[in-house]
Design a protein around this motif. Structure first.
Motif, PDB file in Angstrom:
ATOM      1  N   TRP A   1     -10.846  -3.674 -13.965  1.00 26.49           N
ATOM      2  CA  TRP A   1     -10.861  -2.444 -13.181  1.00 26.49           C
ATOM      3  C   TRP A   1     -12.094  -1.598 -13.485  1.00 26.49           C
ATOM      4  O   TRP A   1     -12.173  -0.427 -13.120  1.00 26.49           O
TER       5      TRP A   1
ATOM      6  N   THR B   1      -3.077   1.519 -13.014  1.00 31.24           N
ATOM      7  CA  THR B   1      -3.559   1.350 -11.649  1.00 31.24           C
ATOM      8  C   THR B   1      -2.571   2.076 -10.741  1.00 31.24           C
ATOM      9  O   THR B   1      -1.384   2.213 -11.065  1.00 31.24           O
TER      10      THR B   1
ATOM     11  N   SER C   1      -1.214   2.182  -6.749  1.00 26.84           N
ATOM     12  CA  SER C   1      -1.184   1.392  -5.520  1.00 26.84           C
ATOM     13  C   SER C   1      -0.394   2.095  -4.429  1.00 26.84           C
ATOM     14  O   SER C   1       0.545   2.846  -4.691  1.00 26.84           O
ATOM     15  N   ASP C   2      -0.807   1.815  -3.198  1.00 25.67           N
ATOM     16  CA  ASP C   2      -0.084   2.242  -2.007  1.00 25.67           C
ATOM     17  C   ASP C   2       0.234   0.970  -1.235  1.00 25.67           C
ATOM     18  O   ASP C   2      -0.678   0.261  -0.790  1.00 25.67           O
TER      19      ASP C   2
ATOM     20  N   GLN D   1       1.224  -1.903  -2.332  1.00 26.92           N
ATOM     21  CA  GLN D   1       0.681  -3.032  -3.090  1.00 26.92           C
ATOM     22  C   GLN D   1      -0.836  -3.175  -3.015  1.00 26.92           C
ATOM     23  O   GLN D   1      -1.385  -4.163  -3.469  1.00 26.92           O
ATOM     24  N   GLN D   2      -1.536  -2.189  -2.468  1.00 25.64           N
ATOM     25  CA  GLN D   2      -2.994  -2.200  -2.480  1.00 25.64           C
ATOM     26  C   GLN D   2      -3.471  -1.130  -3.449  1.00 25.64           C
ATOM     27  O   GLN D   2      -3.114   0.039  -3.315  1.00 25.64           O
ATOM     28  N   VAL D   3      -4.276  -1.539  -4.441  1.00 25.19           N
ATOM     29  CA  VAL D   3      -4.777  -0.583  -5.426  1.00 25.19           C
ATOM     30  C   VAL D   3      -5.709   0.404  -4.742  1.00 25.19           C
ATOM     31  O   VAL D   3      -6.634   0.016  -4.032  1.00 25.19           O
TER      32      VAL D   3
END
Length: 151
Positions: A15, A40, A42-43, A45-47
């Motif tokens: 990261w 991390t 996420s929204d 499952q997308q970081v």
């Protein structure tokens, strides 16, 4: 709804590009990367971002890094992350949250003030230790502005 994942150990290195959004020198990030708590964010499952917390003592925790990926900025995610950061700090028994930013980082200073932080101290010549000078808003960063919030 945002989800938060605690990342341990060497997995944090993947990261680094995200961390560099908020701290422009790898060497400075390396000083704290393996210490404290790294998350991390996420929204669906997308970081979309990351943040890093490090205890200073049993009462204070410092937000060493918070970054939202550029394509996700200006949508309120930073404020949502700050709410979660404060919840984590309170749940762990901390009484105050500190964050440092550059003396020319006008947007960041404004963001933290809107989040309820207040000026705490100035770390003179902090940015002299960086290998390459950093400029924001046409201002060469020299001092770190430290802001604090009572939890």
């Amino acid at each position: 709804m945002l989800t938060y994942q605690l990342i341990e150990g060497a997995a944090r290195r993947q990261w680094l590009d995200d961390l560099l959004l908020a701290d422009e020198e790898v060497g400075m990030i390396e000083r704290y990367l393996m210490h404290g708590q790294f998350y991390t964010v996420s929204d669906q499952q997308q970081v979309i971002g990351v943040f890093h917390l490090m205890a200073l003592n049993n009462q204070q925790v410092e937000l060493k890094n918070i970054a939202v990926r550029p394509e996700w900025q200006h949508r309120g995610f930073g404020g949502q992350m700050m709410t979660q950061i404060q919840t984590i700090a309170i749940d762990q028994g901390f009484q105050s949250l500190l964050v440092g930013t550059g003396d020319g980082s006008l947007a960041a200073i404004g963001f933290y003030l809107r989040q309820g932080f207040r000026f705490e101290q100035i770390r003179k010549n902090f940015f002299d230790q960086y290998q390459t000078p950093i400029y924001e808003n046409g201002i060469r960063l020299k001092d770190m502005v430290v802001l604090a919030k009572i939890l």
